[in-house]
Design a protein around this motif. Structure first.
Motif, mmCIF file in Angstrom:
data_model
loop_
_atom_site.group_PDB
_atom_site.id
_atom_site.type_symbol
_atom_site.label_atom_id
_atom_site.label_comp_id
_atom_site.label_asym_id
_atom_site.label_seq_id
_atom_site.Cartn_x
_atom_site.Cartn_y
_atom_site.Cartn_z
ATOM 1 N N LYS A 191 -102.262 13.116 -22.516
ATOM 2 C CA LYS A 191 -100.899 12.996 -23.037
ATOM 3 C C LYS A 191 -100.810 12.953 -24.558
ATOM 4 N N ARG A 197 -95.427 18.815 -19.648
ATOM 5 C CA ARG A 197 -94.643 18.975 -18.433
ATOM 6 C C ARG A 197 -95.542 19.069 -17.206
ATOM 7 N N ILE A 250 -96.868 15.541 -16.481
ATOM 8 C CA ILE A 250 -95.831 14.736 -15.835
ATOM 9 C C ILE A 250 -95.718 15.110 -14.361
ATOM 10 N N ASN A 289 -98.737 13.721 -12.453
ATOM 11 C CA ASN A 289 -98.703 12.261 -12.320
ATOM 12 C C ASN A 289 -97.619 11.798 -11.345
ATOM 13 N N ASN A 326 -95.238 4.172 -12.475
ATOM 14 C CA ASN A 326 -96.203 4.748 -13.411
ATOM 15 C C ASN A 326 -97.614 4.360 -12.948
#
Length: 441
Positions: A44, A217, A220, A223, A371
């Motif tokens: 990230k 992107r 994300i 994850n 998360n």
């Protein structure tokens, strides 16, 4: 002349590969020393690669979205003198994608005809010929049919005609109110009478696009998919009266001096940090493979932040040790670092609990995605004003305008029970609705 091979350097401890998220050069471009070559991303964190030499790019290591190993060639640059610059463009490798021209918006031939057709002079009466649908004798309900197709002459100004064309209305269907000429008022009356006719198009046609999912992107997406695939989520929502909390916030801001302005977030974080010691199962991380839950004494609070590239979660370290003003400063600093791409790797990892807020777009309730590997995420929602029954001080009740906010929480049901989540939110609610306790020792 010589060739210099620039290998992808080690950009983080334990990193084996990185993703190319953007090229700043292409084959045939001249690049100066310290000039930008590419942006690569890992864990990230996006890092800009700069050229150590001046020269002409003769090859690159793939397309945007490709993964390359640490230490492998990123670009090859031809060096030694200005005469190295090629006058003709150097062809790109066969594997390099070529940009396709964007498709032009579709325009029907009918609209093109309307655009091309010259408008008659407005000073003289305008006669428009409008073709009517064919009426067969079998469907004429006894009415005489003059021919297979009939035509009617309609008097209307160019402005009225243009408006009718935009609405998709045949002027011959409209009966003028006077002197046989269709005016805007006749159009309005026709539309009012035929309100359900749907004459105006529902919208405009957009352009089909194929967007490659790369960089942040893609991270994300991976994850979030892993979180929903591996974690059995459940959510709980409670309504909180934040009228007193908002009044206290206004009073603190009025006396803040040169300190940052307090938003609702530092107050909520303070309430969370005060509540968590009684609910250690929420400030934790779950190791799926080892089957171990690690509970933490310190609150390293993840703060979901929207950026141009997507959602990033910078971390407020030891949030429990910071006061309201320190939290406000840290929130501003981390949000700016995340949005500018300058956040350090250690500022983007290690959170033990996350808070996510959409501010005024927060909606009535949310069901945020955890998360991973955390076991809970808290989502405050939009503040709204509603009439409520409140005690009148004389044993009765009165109606009063109050500020209300829903607090949502999503939890990992493998670690957190519904009773625990509800009890935590109720304890949090007591602090939010009695904000003086946030400042008490």
């Amino acid at each position: 002349m010589g060739k210099f091979t620039f290998n992808l350097p080690d950009i983080g401890e334990g990193i084996a590969e990185a993703e190319i998220v953007a090229w700043h050069v292409k084959v045939g471009d001249r690049v100066e020393e310290d000039g930008k070559i590419a942006d690569v991303m890992t864990d990230k964190a996006t890092v800009e690669m700069e050229s150590p030499v001046t020269g002409v790019v003769v090859s690159v290591a793939g397309a945007e979205g490709d993964m390359i190993a640490i230490g492998s060639p990123l670009v090859v640059i031809e060096t030694e003198g200005d005469d190295v610059v090629a006058e003709e463009p150097v062809p790109a490798p066969a594997s390099a994608p070529t940009a396709e021209p964007e498709p032009e918006p579709f325009v029907s031939s009918e609209v093109e005809t309307q655009r091309a057709a010259p408008e008659p002079a407005q000073a003289e009466p305008v006669e428009a010929v409008s073709q009517m649908q064919e009426i067969s004798p079998s469907t004429s309900s006894g009415r005489a049919v003059a021919g297979a197709v009939s035509y009617a002459k309609v008097l209307a100004s160019p402005a009225v005609r243009a408006r009718a064309a935009e609405l998709g209305i045949d002027l011959a269907q409209i009966k003028p109110a006077e002197d046989g000429r269709v005016r805007h008022s006749d159009l309005d009356a026709f539309l009012a009478y035929n309100a359900g006719g749907g004459f105006r198009p529902a919208g405009t046609k957009g352009v089909d696009q194929t967007v490659k999912v790369i960089g942040l992107r893609r991270r994300i997406a991976e994850n979030m998919a892993a979180s929903k695939r591996n974690i059995p989520h459940f959510s709980y929502v409670e309504e909180c009266d934040v009228t007193a909390l908002e009044e206290m916030r206004a009073q603190l801001n009025a006396a803040r001096g040169n300190r940052p302005k307090l938003t609702m977030l530092p107050l909520l974080i303070t309430a969370i940090c005060r509540t968590l010691p009684g609910f250690p199962m929420l400030n934790a991380r779950y190791d799926d493979e080892a089957g171990v839950v690690q509970r933490y004494g310190a609150v390293h609070l993840g703060m979901a932040t929207q950026t141009d590239g997507g959602l990033i979660v910078p971390v407020i370290r030891d949030a429990q040790d910071k006061n309201l003003w320190q939290l406000a400063s840290e929130i501003v600093r981390l949000a700016e670092a995340a949005r500018s791409g300058s956040a350090k790797s250690e500022e983007l990892s290690g959170s033990t609990l996350t808070i996510t807020s959409l501010g005024p777009l927060g909606g009535v309730a949310t069901t945020p995605v955890i998360n991973r590997p955390e076991v809970a995420i808290i989502g405050p929602n939009r503040i709204v004003e509603r009439p409520m029954f409140v005690p009148d001080g004389m044993g009765g009740e009165r109606i009063e305008k109050r500020k209300l906010m829903n607090v949502s929480i999503s939890c990992d049901h493998r670690v957190v029970d519904g009773w625990d989540a509800a009890s935590f939110v109720q304890a949090l609610k007591r602090l939010i609705e009695t904000p003086v306790l946030l400042l008490a020792d």
